[in-house]
Design an enzyme around this catalytic site. Structure first.
Site, short mmCIF file in Angstrom:
data_model
loop_
_atom_site.label_atom_id
_atom_site.label_comp_id
_atom_site.label_asym_id
_atom_site.label_seq_id
_atom_site.Cartn_x
_atom_site.Cartn_y
_atom_site.Cartn_z
N LYS A 279 0.84 -1.21 0.00
CA LYS A 279 0.00 0.00 0.00
C LYS A 279 0.87 1.26 0.00
O LYS A 279 1.68 1.44 0.91
CB LYS A 279 -0.90 -0.02 1.24
CG LYS A 279 -1.61 1.33 1.54
CD LYS A 279 -2.44 1.26 2.84
CE LYS A 279 -3.00 2.62 3.24
NZ LYS A 279 -3.80 2.58 4.49
N ASP A 284 -2.67 10.23 3.71
CA ASP A 284 -4.02 9.78 4.05
C ASP A 284 -4.69 10.80 4.96
O ASP A 284 -4.52 10.76 6.18
CB ASP A 284 -3.95 8.39 4.72
CG ASP A 284 -5.34 7.85 5.03
OD1 ASP A 284 -6.34 8.43 4.54
OD2 ASP A 284 -5.42 6.83 5.75
N LYS A 291 -9.89 12.75 8.79
CA LYS A 291 -9.30 12.40 10.08
C LYS A 291 -9.22 13.62 10.98
O LYS A 291 -9.16 14.74 10.49
CB LYS A 291 -7.86 11.89 9.86
CG LYS A 291 -7.75 10.50 9.27
CD LYS A 291 -6.29 10.11 9.11
CE LYS A 291 -6.14 8.73 8.48
NZ LYS A 291 -6.65 7.64 9.31
N ASP A 361 -12.06 6.71 4.71
CA ASP A 361 -10.77 6.54 5.39
C ASP A 361 -10.31 5.08 5.38
O ASP A 361 -9.17 4.78 5.71
CB ASP A 361 -10.87 7.08 6.83
CG ASP A 361 -9.50 7.34 7.45
OD1 ASP A 361 -8.50 7.32 6.70
OD2 ASP A 361 -9.44 7.59 8.66
N GLU A 363 -9.39 3.40 2.98
CA GLU A 363 -9.00 3.50 1.56
C GLU A 363 -7.94 2.47 1.17
O GLU A 363 -7.87 2.08 0.01
CB GLU A 363 -8.50 4.91 1.27
CG GLU A 363 -7.02 5.18 1.57
CD GLU A 363 -6.65 5.06 3.06
OE1 GLU A 363 -7.55 5.16 3.91
OE2 GLU A 363 -5.46 4.85 3.36
N ARG A 365 -7.58 -0.72 1.76
CA ARG A 365 -8.13 -1.97 1.22
C ARG A 365 -8.71 -1.78 -0.18
O ARG A 365 -8.75 -2.71 -0.97
CB ARG A 365 -9.18 -2.53 2.19
CG ARG A 365 -10.36 -1.62 2.41
CD ARG A 365 -11.10 -1.92 3.70
NE ARG A 365 -10.37 -1.46 4.88
CZ ARG A 365 -10.81 -1.62 6.13
NH1 ARG A 365 -11.96 -2.22 6.37
NH2 ARG A 365 -10.10 -1.17 7.14
N1 BES Z 1 -3.74 4.50 7.22
C1 BES Z 1 -4.80 4.24 8.11
C2 BES Z 1 -4.43 3.28 9.22
C3 BES Z 1 -3.57 3.81 10.33
C4 BES Z 1 -4.12 4.54 11.35
C5 BES Z 1 -2.25 3.47 10.39
C6 BES Z 1 -3.34 4.97 12.39
C7 BES Z 1 -1.46 3.89 11.43
C8 BES Z 1 -2.01 4.65 12.44
C9 BES Z 1 -5.99 3.65 7.37
O1 BES Z 1 -6.16 4.06 6.07
C10 BES Z 1 -7.21 4.04 8.13
O2 BES Z 1 -7.50 5.20 8.14
N2 BES Z 1 -7.86 3.06 8.72
C11 BES Z 1 -9.02 3.30 9.49
C12 BES Z 1 -10.05 2.26 9.10
C13 BES Z 1 -11.41 2.52 9.62
C14 BES Z 1 -12.01 3.73 8.95
C15 BES Z 1 -12.25 1.30 9.38
C16 BES Z 1 -8.65 3.17 10.95
O3 BES Z 1 -7.85 2.31 11.31
O4 BES Z 1 -9.14 3.99 11.73
ZN ZN Z 2 -4.49 4.73 5.10
MN MN Z 3 -7.30 5.83 5.97
#
Ligand code: BES
Ligand code: ZN
Ligand code: MN
Length: 517
Positions: A279, A284, A291, A361, A363, A365
């Site tokens: 990825k 992000d 966020k 968010d 994204e 996947r």
């Molecule tokens: N890139 C983030 C995951 C992440 C969050 C990595 C914090 C490291 C630290 C990912 O794209 C994301 O935002 N995931 C969300 C998923 C949720 C919306 C189901 C998450 O983990 O909050």
């Molecule tokens: Zn992400």
């Molecule tokens: Mn994200």
């Protein structure tokens, strides 16, 4: 292309650690168990100085700690660094790698131009394979000497551009074995540092097109490696709906980077074809499901899985395994805007499966599902994807370990074995039926978020749907990808997680069964 951060040259020298001239001599000291011959002799020549620091309790020989002493006319080094190896009977290669990291880090701090490593000298010779020792010393030396300062125009009091490290080994046969391992360690260590620099670069420097340009340039310089890049039009024309959707909200358009390593010569392409998928969200923001502001700047590291694959491909082309390897890197910037994909959208992915978006968010996947399907179409025999995918994985495992999920126990074992020897740790989490159930949509085949709990597992279950019948595993490196190296290694920024793990996995796989047998 990259401003060389600090040029680290590591070689094995048939020299006596006590007499060879250097700015810094690093020796290993145990916290418990008898001292080795080198440590004893050094203590004698320094007039009992090692005994004294210990007596005063200033240095106990714990892993990750050091003490600085100064040389005299009895030894060749101007300074001596005692580096903790922990308890003698628990000594392992991970501790030795860590010791080399400490030593090289200190050498940079002291602006030493030359450093001699004798960290392994007092380890029981029979217990450790010399080539492995050479590899981990070299990996550690490269890792420890790394600093990310390409945008610092004024350094407080400057630093040297180059560090020459000599692994001291007086014995001829042993030094040859050490050198063999050191060559492997050098390839991996340099590739990891390359990855760290790309990971550390901010999103105004690294975006999908500039990342693709780096990947292309690297392939040009590397025999056996090719790189093709699909731009946003080609991505859309191929109906890669996930990557298109995530990328459409940004002025920096998405790219699909595909690198291929082809083995040369006899026995070529004998092994299985491995597909590494990473990825690379260059930033992000969360998109429309934006966020919170706190620590959003860390989301420049959301490209770390993809960059780990880039780094691993660099190392792999240097180590030349027997089988083909693809590095597939979907890259996009997840931004809010008038062109962004929205919660509620239904996306038709490359595989034909439809996905209801409930949170923009989630994204990662959405770009990985297309890239995994691409790996299937390229006829990979095994697919390993790696991503900073979920905050939930950090909640579950913390910052040190990555989660590994797969329906295939044997593949998990192989990844665990690679984690063990590379020192980049993983822990298995489940991703079975009960998690997939949560990812089903009433108005599409799947949705892109599950329930409140086990977010790392539901995300993995989602991805697994796109691997078809191919052996697949997913590595969630959200913790290790965002962790600041300063805490553990004294060097702020990325630790380049994944390069050693993926490279080791591929190198181990290359000795496996032949295709079709
Ligand atoms: N890139 C983030 C995951 C992440 C969050 C990595 C914090 C490291 C630290 C990912 O794209 C994301 O935002 N995931 C969300 C998923 C949720 C919306 C189901 C998450 O983990 O909050
Ligand atoms: Zn992400
Ligand atoms: Mn994200």
């Amino acid at each position: 292309m990259i401003k060389e951060i600090i040029k680290v040259n590591v070689k094995v020298g048939r020299v006596d650690a006590l007499t060879v001239r250097s700015d810094l001599l690093a020796v290993g000291v145990f916290s418990q168990g008898r001292d080795g011959a080198l440590c004893k002799e050094l203590d004698a020549r320094l007039g009992g100085a090692i005994g004294k620091v210990r007596e005063l309790g200033d240095f106990k020989g714990k892993v990750g700690t050091t003490a600085l002493l100064y040389g005299n006319e009895e030894i060749g080094a101007r300074r001596v660094l005692l580096v903790g190896l922990g308890e003698r009977k628990k000594a392992d290669v991970a501790g030795l790698r860590r010791a080399a990291i400490c030593a090289a880090g200190k050498a940079v701090e002291l602006k030493a131009a030359s450093c001699v490593l004798a960290l392994h000298a007092d380890l029981a010779a029979g217990k450790f394979d010399a080539a492995t020792l050479g590899q981990v010393l070299c990996e550690g030396a490269c890792f420890g000497a790394y600093r990310y300062d390409e945008f610092v125009t004024e350094t407080e009091d400057g630093r040297s551009d180059q560090l020459n490290i000599t692994i001291a080994e007086p014995d001829g046969a042993r030094s040859r074995k050490l050198a063999k391992g050191a060559r492997v360690g050098d390839v991996i260590g340099q590739a990891q540092n390359f990855a760290r620099t790309i990971m550390n670069r901010p999103a105004n420097v690294i975006n999908p097109p500039s990342l693709a340009a780096i990947a292309k340039q690297l392939a040009k310089e590397t025999p056996g490696l090719t790189c093709t890049v699909l731009d946003e039009k080609q991505i859309k024309a191929r109906k890669m709906g996930g990557l298109t959707a995530v990328g459409q909200g940004s002025a920096n358009k998405p790219r699909l980077i595909v690198r291929k390593y082809t083995p040369a010569g006899k026995g070529a392409a004998g092994g299985k074809t491995v597909g590494l998928v990473g990825k690379a969200i260059t930033f992000d923001s969360g998109g429309i499901s934006i966020k919170p502001a706190a620590r959003m700047h860390d989301m420049k590291f959301d490209k770390s899985g993809g960059v780990a694959v880039l780094g691993a491909m660099k190392a792999i082309s240097g180590l030349k395994p027997r089988g083909e390897v693809y590095g597939i890197i979907p890259s996009a910037e997840n931004m809010p805007g008038g062109m962004s994909y929205r919660p509620g959208d239904i996306i038709t992915t490359y595989s034909g499966k439809t996905v209801e978006i409930q949170n923009t968010d989630a994204e990662g996947r959405m770009i990985l599902c297309d890239a995994i399907h691409h790996a299937v179409k390229l006829e990979c025999d095994v697919i390993v994807d790696i991503a900073t995918l979920t905050g939930a994985c950090v909640v579950a495992l913390g910052e040190g370990l990555a989660g590994v999920m797969s329906h295939n126990d044997k593949l998990v074992e192989r990844i665990k074995a690679a984690a063990e020897s590379s020192g980049e740790k993983v822990w298995r989490l489940p991703c079975g039926e009960e998690y997939l159930e949560q990812m089903k949509s009433k108005i599409a085949d799947l949705k892109n978020i599950g329930g409140k709990w086990a977010g790392a597992c539901t995300a993995a279950a989602f991805l697994g749907e796109f691997a078809g019948d191919v052996d697949w595993a997913h590595i969630d490196m959200a913790g290790a990808g965002m962790v600041d190296g300063e805490k553990k290694y004294g060097c702020p920024g990325s630790i380049g997680f994944g390069v050693r793990l993926l490279t080791t996995f591929v190198m181990n796989s290359s000795t496996g069964r032949k295709k079709g047998s």
